[in-house]
Design a protein around this motif. Sequence first.
Motif, PDB file in Angstrom:
ATOM      1  N   LYS A   1      -8.137  14.643  -1.594  1.00 39.37           N
ATOM      2  CA  LYS A   1      -6.710  14.201  -1.665  1.00 39.37           C
ATOM      3  C   LYS A   1      -6.259  13.742  -0.475  1.00 39.37           C
ATOM      4  CE  LYS A   1      -6.103  15.986  -6.185  1.00 39.37           C
ATOM      5  NZ  LYS A   1      -5.837  14.906  -7.336  1.00 39.37           N
ATOM      6  N   ARG A   2      -7.091  14.122   0.803  1.00 43.11           N
ATOM      7  CA  ARG A   2      -6.405  13.616   2.081  1.00 43.11           C
ATOM      8  C   ARG A   2      -5.127  13.882   2.672  1.00 43.11           C
ATOM      9  NH1 ARG A   2     -10.666  10.865   4.399  1.00 43.11           N
ATOM     10  NH2 ARG A   2      -9.516  11.114   6.511  1.00 43.11           N
ATOM     11  N   PRO A   3      -4.572  15.200   2.510  1.00 46.10           N
ATOM     12  CA  PRO A   3      -3.434  15.332   2.950  1.00 46.10           C
ATOM     13  C   PRO A   3      -3.104  15.241   4.380  1.00 46.10           C
ATOM     14  CG  PRO A   3      -4.498  17.492   2.357  1.00 46.10           C
ATOM     15  CD  PRO A   3      -5.234  16.373   1.523  1.00 46.10           C
ATOM     16  N   ASP A   4      -4.346  15.347   4.698  1.00 42.91           N
ATOM     17  CA  ASP A   4      -4.434  14.878   6.746  1.00 42.91           C
ATOM     18  C   ASP A   4      -3.794  13.621   6.442  1.00 42.91           C
ATOM     19  OD1 ASP A   4      -6.803  14.223   5.041  1.00 42.91           O
ATOM     20  OD2 ASP A   4      -7.526  13.834   7.115  1.00 42.91           O
TER      21      ASP A   4
ATOM     22  N   MET B   1       0.094   9.389   8.328  1.00 45.84           N
ATOM     23  CA  MET B   1       1.176   8.315   7.817  1.00 45.84           C
ATOM     24  C   MET B   1       2.545   8.718   8.215  1.00 45.84           C
ATOM     25  SD  MET B   1      -0.474   7.639   4.167  1.00 45.84           S
ATOM     26  CE  MET B   1       0.860   6.839   3.327  1.00 45.84           C
ATOM     27  N   ALA B   2       3.185   9.957   8.088  1.00 49.08           N
ATOM     28  CA  ALA B   2       4.329  10.431   8.624  1.00 49.08           C
ATOM     29  C   ALA B   2       4.445  10.354   9.910  1.00 49.08           C
ATOM     30  CB  ALA B   2       4.630  11.723   8.091  1.00 49.08           C
ATOM     31  N   LYS B   3       3.532  10.745  10.639  1.00 45.66           N
ATOM     32  CA  LYS B   3       3.772  10.974  12.012  1.00 45.66           C
ATOM     33  C   LYS B   3       3.740   9.486  12.854  1.00 45.66           C
ATOM     34  CE  LYS B   3       1.690  15.442  12.446  1.00 45.66           C
ATOM     35  NZ  LYS B   3       0.615  16.395  13.048  1.00 45.66           N
TER      36      LYS B   3
ATOM     37  N   LEU C   1       5.706   7.697  -2.555  1.00 48.95           N
ATOM     38  CA  LEU C   1       4.575   8.589  -2.856  1.00 48.95           C
ATOM     39  C   LEU C   1       3.486   8.482  -1.914  1.00 48.95           C
ATOM     40  CD1 LEU C   1       3.502  11.231  -4.643  1.00 48.95           C
ATOM     41  CD2 LEU C   1       2.405   9.651  -5.965  1.00 48.95           C
ATOM     42  N   ALA C   2       2.898   9.461  -1.403  1.00 51.25           N
ATOM     43  CA  ALA C   2       1.897   9.105  -0.329  1.00 51.25           C
ATOM     44  C   ALA C   2       0.655   9.619  -1.225  1.00 51.25           C
ATOM     45  CB  ALA C   2       1.982   9.924   0.817  1.00 51.25           C
ATOM     46  N   PHE C   3      -0.295   8.732  -1.744  1.00 56.35           N
ATOM     47  CA  PHE C   3      -1.438   9.110  -2.391  1.00 56.35           C
ATOM     48  C   PHE C   3      -2.743   8.490  -1.736  1.00 56.35           C
ATOM     49  CE2 PHE C   3      -4.006   8.484  -6.299  1.00 56.35           C
ATOM     50  CZ  PHE C   3      -3.762   9.768  -6.955  1.00 56.35           C
ATOM     51  N   PRO C   4      -3.016   9.222  -0.687  1.00 59.60           N
ATOM     52  CA  PRO C   4      -3.957   8.703   0.390  1.00 59.60           C
ATOM     53  C   PRO C   4      -5.347   9.262  -0.045  1.00 59.60           C
ATOM     54  CG  PRO C   4      -2.914  10.241   1.440  1.00 59.60           C
ATOM     55  CD  PRO C   4      -2.452  10.424   0.011  1.00 59.60           C
ATOM     56  N   ILE C   5      -5.861   9.094  -1.396  1.00 64.17           N
ATOM     57  CA  ILE C   5      -7.151   9.733  -1.791  1.00 64.17           C
ATOM     58  C   ILE C   5      -8.316   9.286  -1.265  1.00 64.17           C
ATOM     59  CG2 ILE C   5      -6.016  10.491  -4.160  1.00 64.17           C
ATOM     60  CD1 ILE C   5      -7.531   8.073  -5.268  1.00 64.17           C
ATOM     61  N   ASP C   6      -9.397  10.016  -1.380  1.00 65.24           N
ATOM     62  CA  ASP C   6     -10.587   9.659  -0.758  1.00 65.24           C
ATOM     63  C   ASP C   6     -11.556   9.941  -1.761  1.00 65.24           C
ATOM     64  OD1 ASP C   6     -12.336   8.469   0.997  1.00 65.24           O
ATOM     65  OD2 ASP C   6     -12.251  10.255   2.330  1.00 65.24           O
TER      66      ASP C   6
ATOM     67  N   VAL D   1      -1.135  -0.712  -2.242  1.00 63.37           N
ATOM     68  CA  VAL D   1      -2.573  -0.570  -2.143  1.00 63.37           C
ATOM     69  C   VAL D   1      -3.297  -0.834  -0.899  1.00 63.37           C
ATOM     70  CG1 VAL D   1      -4.753  -0.782  -3.216  1.00 63.37           C
ATOM     71  CG2 VAL D   1      -2.978  -1.134  -4.683  1.00 63.37           C
ATOM     72  N   VAL D   2      -3.730   0.026   0.009  1.00 66.21           N
ATOM     73  CA  VAL D   2      -3.991  -0.172   1.302  1.00 66.21           C
ATOM     74  C   VAL D   2      -5.469   0.342   1.574  1.00 66.21           C
ATOM     75  CG1 VAL D   2      -1.810   0.313   1.901  1.00 66.21           C
ATOM     76  CG2 VAL D   2      -3.324   2.252   2.052  1.00 66.21           C
ATOM     77  N   ASP D   3      -6.096  -0.313   2.585  1.00 63.35           N
ATOM     78  CA  ASP D   3      -7.418  -0.198   2.857  1.00 63.35           C
ATOM     79  C   ASP D   3      -7.552   0.503   3.924  1.00 63.35           C
ATOM     80  OD1 ASP D   3      -9.001  -1.439   0.827  1.00 63.35           O
ATOM     81  OD2 ASP D   3      -7.750  -3.160   1.216  1.00 63.35           O
ATOM     82  N   THR D   4      -6.689   0.779   4.831  1.00 62.06           N
ATOM     83  CA  THR D   4      -6.632   1.297   6.337  1.00 62.06           C
ATOM     84  C   THR D   4      -5.301   2.052   6.614  1.00 62.06           C
ATOM     85  OG1 THR D   4      -5.421  -0.478   7.492  1.00 62.06           O
ATOM     86  CG2 THR D   4      -8.104  -0.575   7.164  1.00 62.06           C
ATOM     87  N   MET D   5      -5.739   3.015   7.544  1.00 59.79           N
ATOM     88  CA  MET D   5      -4.481   3.760   8.040  1.00 59.79           C
ATOM     89  C   MET D   5      -3.356   2.663   8.682  1.00 59.79           C
ATOM     90  SD  MET D   5      -2.557   6.485   8.380  1.00 59.79           S
ATOM     91  CE  MET D   5      -3.864   7.369   7.527  1.00 59.79           C
ATOM     92  N   ASP D   6      -3.641   1.817   9.471  1.00 57.42           N
ATOM     93  CA  ASP D   6      -2.729   0.675   9.784  1.00 57.42           C
ATOM     94  C   ASP D   6      -1.830   0.357   8.546  1.00 57.42           C
ATOM     95  OD1 ASP D   6      -3.264   1.362  12.454  1.00 57.42           O
ATOM     96  OD2 ASP D   6      -4.571  -0.628  12.555  1.00 57.42           O
ATOM     97  N   GLU D   7      -2.562  -0.231   7.711  1.00 55.91           N
ATOM     98  CA  GLU D   7      -1.827  -0.685   6.415  1.00 55.91           C
ATOM     99  C   GLU D   7      -1.060   0.034   5.667  1.00 55.91           C
ATOM    100  OE1 GLU D   7      -5.616  -3.590   5.058  1.00 55.91           O
ATOM    101  OE2 GLU D   7      -4.382  -2.674   3.617  1.00 55.91           O
ATOM    102  N   ALA D   8      -1.525   1.451   5.765  1.00 57.39           N
ATOM    103  CA  ALA D   8      -0.667   2.592   5.169  1.00 57.39           C
ATOM    104  C   ALA D   8       0.524   2.846   5.833  1.00 57.39           C
ATOM    105  CB  ALA D   8      -1.538   3.930   5.302  1.00 57.39           C
ATOM    106  N   VAL D   9       0.637   2.814   7.176  1.00 56.92           N
ATOM    107  CA  VAL D   9       1.605   3.114   8.053  1.00 56.92           C
ATOM    108  C   VAL D   9       2.514   1.741   7.887  1.00 56.92           C
ATOM    109  CG1 VAL D   9       2.655   3.118  10.386  1.00 56.92           C
ATOM    110  CG2 VAL D   9       0.534   4.511   9.857  1.00 56.92           C
ATOM    111  N   GLU D  10       2.304   0.637   7.861  1.00 57.44           N
ATOM    112  CA  GLU D  10       3.054  -0.468   7.655  1.00 57.44           C
ATOM    113  C   GLU D  10       3.786  -0.422   6.122  1.00 57.44           C
ATOM    114  OE1 GLU D  10       2.256  -5.296   7.072  1.00 57.44           O
ATOM    115  OE2 GLU D  10       0.722  -3.866   7.785  1.00 57.44           O
ATOM    116  N   ALA D  11       3.019   0.087   5.081  1.00 57.18           N
ATOM    117  CA  ALA D  11       3.357   0.074   3.907  1.00 57.18           C
ATOM    118  C   ALA D  11       4.539   1.097   4.027  1.00 57.18           C
ATOM    119  CB  ALA D  11       2.368   0.626   2.865  1.00 57.18           C
ATOM    120  N   CYS D  12       4.425   2.308   4.624  1.00 53.44           N
ATOM    121  CA  CYS D  12       5.448   3.447   4.688  1.00 53.44           C
ATOM    122  C   CYS D  12       6.930   2.785   5.008  1.00 53.44           C
ATOM    123  CB  CYS D  12       4.893   4.303   5.718  1.00 53.44           C
ATOM    124  SG  CYS D  12       3.637   5.524   5.110  1.00 53.44           S
TER     125      CYS D  12
END
Lengths: 377, 377
Positions: B185-188, B193-195, B249-254, B293-304
């Motif tokens: 589920k990748r809570p890490d 993403m938050a930080k 909702l953060a859903f950063p599953i792996d 829908v994101v593929d990288t952490m950079d995209e995830a941060v941007e999405a936030c």
Amino acid sequence: MRIAMVAPLAEAVPPKFYGGTERVVSWITEELVRQGHDVTLFASGDSETSAKLAACHPEGLRLLGYRDHTAGHLAMLHHVHRRAHEFDIIHFHIDLLQYPMFEDLYHKTLTTMHGRLDVPDFMPVYKTFTGMPLVSISDNQREPMPEDSNWLATIHHGLPKENCPYYPESKGGYLAFLGRISPEKRPDRAIEMAKRSGIPLKIAAKVDKADQDYWDDVIEPMIHHPLIEYIGEINEEQKKDFLGNALALAFPIDWPEPFGLVMIEAMSAGTPVIAFRNGSVPEVIKDGVGGFVVDTMDEAVEACIKAKDLSRAGVRQHFESQFTAEVMVNKYVAAYEQLLASRGNVVDLPTAGSFSPQYGEVNGSPRPSINVAALPA
Amino acid sequence: MRIAMVAPLAEAVPPKFYGGTERVVSWITEELVRQGHDVTLFASGDSETSAKLAACHPEGLRLLGYRDHTAGHLAMLHHVHRRAHEFDIIHFHIDLLQYPMFEDLYHKTLTTMHGRLDVPDFMPVYKTFTGMPLVSISDNQREPMPEDSNWLATIHHGLPKENCPYYPESKGGYLAFLGRISPEKRPDRAIEMAKRSGIPLKIAAKVDKADQDYWDDVIEPMIHHPLIEYIGEINEEQKKDFLGNALALAFPIDWPEPFGLVMIEAMSAGTPVIAFRNGSVPEVIKDGVGGFVVDTMDEAVEACIKAKDLSRAGVRQHFESQFTAEVMVNKYVAAYEQLLASRGNVVDLPTAGSFSPQYGEVNGSPRPSINVAALPA
């Protein structure tokens, strides 16, 4: 007789490593073939048999790392059911999955119960499918089962006569403990028997992952004593000398053992068994003949001292009269005949050759009146 | 339509605690009844439903401490099979056991696949019983399955409209993480993403025994930060506010998530979902509408950072158009009709009323030509 033997897919038949059920299935199969029966063994493809092998999976599932064997067994049962009309008898050695699928074939089906039967998880099947003809491997094993279970017979396991050859005398003069180090096998009692009787003990046993703590915390600290020798795991070949040279087998179990193959292996070698009264023990040993059935540690220590006076020839004779593969298979054949005789005049319809789930109710025994091929698409 | 719904016995329907499958089965059942269908729910006796309840075990097996649910399910299937003639459609939500028993009824049977399908242990069933009509819960879920599987439809899960009511604005302005603390589920990632985005994160999640080490070693050390708040496990009622007040909702599953109910729960509340591309994610979210829908952490941060600009009404609209219980059930009814239409002119024979394993080949559909009662004992 045309007999289908249905073995677990966990291990090959016989097993390459552990697998009590797969060993017994192999012994039954080989002896049935020797007696002239037409046997088809449904088992993993790495099995070795003189029967016809119906390979249901290339290799045993456990060695492949499969943890859930349900799917493998369901697929095997599909093949057994489709070929059911080829057999007079279908003999199952798997636990539960065959009960609903073979309800239409209970008149020629039986299941040998290889495990303990007091697990509540399994009870819904035993209570629902009371028609399944069952064989227990000891009378005691039956105790937790519903009253209306369809018991056909108790058939104790048997061993090929020369698997554990007869040793007329104990050259080693030690107590033998053979099996797994686990709390219900009570190796601690075996150690106490040795220390109190003054007779050396050899422990040939593996330690499973699940029992590592028990070994570390309880047993390992007890073995540092001049009378106690831990020799680790041994193979089938080493087992012959290990059992044959022993004064007695210590079997101080503390659980309802459904059978206990090692008891008859020891008796085959002429080595008496000293066992705590539990499960199948009184049925297998015959107190004062195949060894001693004890209730207390005092009795166990006394039995260790008396063991050297027991006739090893008498122990072997007890084995030969009751626990050879031939004796076992004679009882199975009698059970097969009893089952077939109770069947009345039912005639099997042929089971499915072709199968088309879209159009017919085709489950092993299609109704011939439905012409599957003629139905419109 | 007369429909049998066959639920897992692990939990009640709906579940008293966890049990995603049992929740979905409950939603399908209640909506089918609302639409006027005649539904019989085969489930544990502590289930609550407006359908007819066929109680197959007094209580859910997991709460009773049963670890092996095979026997309970086999007994349930026996009852379903005997009553099969009462139903137009039999709809299974259990994993494997029904495949061989219902081979004769595939023309009116379907199975919804609730789990991931890449477990090799289960493959022997999927490869052997290719006739079973199947429903996937996402297109992606099908990928590991044999090519000749009998897919009827993909039907995404749906939620009753008011289960997670619409919140027109995010009063909390936080990222929400909801579910289990586990490596896949990748809570890490949610914490990162938050930080990196500077947006606070609230974690509402339980820690299973199996994941205790992961919590202790990896996640717990990461949560001591002004932006991160761990609030532990929450109930269904608390979930409404928790999701509704979130910014996203953060859903950063792996892992290959077969569906992911929490995504539609969030979207039902109008809360967009920021999810890593895996499994069902692109099918469920619709990038730029229900979230990102994101593929990288950079995209995830941007999405936030972009999330606050996404129309919550549009998110809710996406939910309403595709992920309500009504939409789901309309698709199921269409699948039932498709299945029945493909059936041709087969007429069901009545299934067994009485059963006598000694004399007849009676498996659900006895051949009427055998007069069971008239056979000699």
